[in-house]
Design a protein around this motif. Sequence first.
Motif, PDB file in Angstrom:
ATOM      1  N   UNK A  15       0.842  -1.196   0.000  1.00  9.34           N
ATOM      2  CA  UNK A  15       0.000   0.000   0.000  1.00  9.34           C
ATOM      3  C   UNK A  15       0.874   1.243   0.000  1.00  9.34           C
ATOM      4  N   UNK A  16       0.409   2.338  -0.615  1.00 11.70           N
ATOM      5  CA  UNK A  16       1.190   3.583  -0.574  1.00 11.70           C
ATOM      6  C   UNK A  16       1.155   4.202   0.808  1.00 11.70           C
ATOM      7  N   UNK A  17       2.061   5.139   1.051  1.00 10.10           N
ATOM      8  CA  UNK A  17       2.068   5.866   2.309  1.00 10.10           C
ATOM      9  C   UNK A  17       0.910   6.858   2.322  1.00 10.10           C
ATOM     10  N   UNK A  18       0.796   7.612   3.409  1.00 10.48           N
ATOM     11  CA  UNK A  18      -0.262   8.612   3.512  1.00 10.48           C
ATOM     12  C   UNK A  18      -0.168   9.658   2.422  1.00 10.48           C
ATOM     13  N   UNK A  19       1.056   9.867   1.904  1.00  9.33           N
ATOM     14  CA  UNK A  19       1.247  10.867   0.850  1.00  9.33           C
ATOM     15  C   UNK A  19       1.090  10.264  -0.542  1.00  9.33           C
ATOM     16  N   UNK A  20       0.720   8.987  -0.600  1.00 10.65           N
ATOM     17  CA  UNK A  20       0.458   8.364  -1.888  1.00 10.65           C
ATOM     18  C   UNK A  20       1.683   7.804  -2.582  1.00 10.65           C
ATOM     19  N   UNK A  21       2.788   7.670  -1.879  1.00 14.55           N
ATOM     20  CA  UNK A  21       4.004   7.134  -2.486  1.00 14.55           C
ATOM     21  C   UNK A  21       4.287   5.731  -1.955  1.00 14.55           C
ATOM     22  N   UNK A  22       4.987   4.956  -2.748  1.00 12.52           N
ATOM     23  CA  UNK A  22       5.383   3.609  -2.344  1.00 12.52           C
ATOM     24  C   UNK A  22       6.826   3.657  -1.863  1.00 12.52           C
ATOM     25  N   UNK A  23       7.077   3.181  -0.668  1.00  7.00           N
ATOM     26  CA  UNK A  23       8.420   3.231  -0.108  1.00  7.00           C
ATOM     27  C   UNK A  23       9.393   2.380  -0.908  1.00  7.00           C
ATOM     28  N   UNK A  24      10.618   2.867  -0.986  1.00 11.11           N
ATOM     29  CA  UNK A  24      11.721   2.111  -1.578  1.00 11.11           C
ATOM     30  C   UNK A  24      13.003   2.614  -0.929  1.00 11.11           C
ATOM     31  N   UNK A  25      14.048   1.821  -1.031  1.00 12.05           N
ATOM     32  CA  UNK A  25      15.317   2.247  -0.458  1.00 12.05           C
ATOM     33  C   UNK A  25      15.764   3.565  -1.080  1.00 12.05           C
ATOM     34  N   UNK A  26      15.614   3.690  -2.399  1.00 13.94           N
ATOM     35  CA  UNK A  26      16.048   4.911  -3.083  1.00 13.94           C
ATOM     36  C   UNK A  26      15.273   6.136  -2.599  1.00 13.94           C
ATOM     37  N   UNK A  27      13.953   5.994  -2.435  1.00 17.55           N
ATOM     38  CA  UNK A  27      13.145   7.118  -1.970  1.00 17.55           C
ATOM     39  C   UNK A  27      13.565   7.538  -0.560  1.00 17.55           C
ATOM     40  N   UNK A  28      13.830   6.563   0.288  1.00 18.08           N
ATOM     41  CA  UNK A  28      14.240   6.872   1.662  1.00 18.08           C
ATOM     42  C   UNK A  28      15.581   7.596   1.663  1.00 18.08           C
ATOM     43  N   UNK A  29      16.526   7.123   0.852  1.00 15.55           N
ATOM     44  CA  UNK A  29      17.854   7.750   0.792  1.00 15.55           C
ATOM     45  C   UNK A  29      17.744   9.179   0.272  1.00 15.55           C
ATOM     46  N   UNK A  30      16.984   9.378  -0.805  1.00 14.63           N
ATOM     47  CA  UNK A  30      16.844  10.716  -1.377  1.00 14.63           C
ATOM     48  C   UNK A  30      16.157  11.669  -0.396  1.00 14.63           C
ATOM     49  N   UNK A  31      15.163  11.173   0.322  1.00 18.40           N
ATOM     50  CA  UNK A  31      14.480  12.001   1.308  1.00 18.40           C
ATOM     51  C   UNK A  31      15.419  12.343   2.460  1.00 18.40           C
ATOM     52  N   UNK A  32      16.225  11.376   2.878  1.00 18.96           N
ATOM     53  CA  UNK A  32      17.201  11.619   3.940  1.00 18.96           C
ATOM     54  C   UNK A  32      18.204  12.676   3.526  1.00 18.96           C
ATOM     55  N   UNK A  33      18.682  12.581   2.294  1.00 17.77           N
ATOM     56  CA  UNK A  33      19.650  13.549   1.784  1.00 17.77           C
ATOM     57  C   UNK A  33      19.050  14.951   1.781  1.00 17.77           C
ATOM     58  N   UNK A  34      17.787  15.048   1.397  1.00 15.78           N
ATOM     59  CA  UNK A  34      17.122  16.355   1.383  1.00 15.78           C
ATOM     60  C   UNK A  34      16.953  16.901   2.799  1.00 15.78           C
ATOM     61  N   UNK A  35      16.539  16.044   3.720  1.00 21.35           N
ATOM     62  CA  UNK A  35      16.323  16.487   5.096  1.00 21.35           C
ATOM     63  C   UNK A  35      17.631  16.898   5.773  1.00 21.35           C
ATOM     64  N   UNK A  36      18.701  16.155   5.514  1.00 19.13           N
ATOM     65  CA  UNK A  36      20.001  16.522   6.085  1.00 19.13           C
ATOM     66  C   UNK A  36      20.424  17.886   5.554  1.00 19.13           C
TER      67      UNK A  36
END
Length: 244
Positions: A17-38
């Motif tokens: 199932x997608x997340x609350x924001x409508x996206x499907x989690x993946x390692x790449x998405x998590x890494x890219x989001x982490x890079x943006x947040x850092x």
Amino acid sequence: MSASERVVPEGARRRRRPTKQGTVLSERLIVETTLRLIGEHGAAALTVRRLGTALGCDPSALYRYFRDTDELLLAVADELIGRTLNSWRPTGDWRGDLRSLGLRMHADYVAHPQAAMLACARVTGRTHEMRSVDAILGVLRGAGFPGAEAVRIYHVFVDQTLSFAALDASTLALPVRAQELEERTWRETYAGASAGTYPHIAATAGVLVAEMSRSGYPAALEMVLAAAAGRLAHVRERSGLPGC
């Protein structure tokens, strides 16, 4: 159950199932989001709770991909290496190839100063890093450096690049007022130094202020490449091969 026991094998990680924001989690998405947040919040962003909020998912879902935040940091470090490799192609000119790779590595880290300060000192053991190590050793061995010489030069080349990247990143990560103060110190304090008290600073003030306003990495890189060329000439002389 420990965090490491909750990590799901790679093939079984995709959420149904997608997340609350409508996206499907993946390692790449998590890494890219982490890079943006850092980049936005610095080291404080590297928390499971903050990531879960940004991704719109329960923080515990992240353990399907990473055992802990340290493993996630290694993935972020490897992502930066991968971005450099994807924009670099060797040409067969070993000095030119190392020059272009070093400058790209430095630029890619400095483009993400907060992440660079966290990642530059880490060894990931992941795919992009291993590709990078193999590629650099391949350039050096292809140029004629014996194995031990190739490894030694690789060591100096990479450590120098990462050290300058971390140093320059730490400057860029300073608050704006601190950066302005440093620039003003060179421009006013050093440029106005007394010739009677500081004769050598006064004699070179114009050049000194201009030089210290930019990174010393390109010049340091050329020094390493020149030293490596000298070592290669020595190796070829001993083996009776033509010079560089």
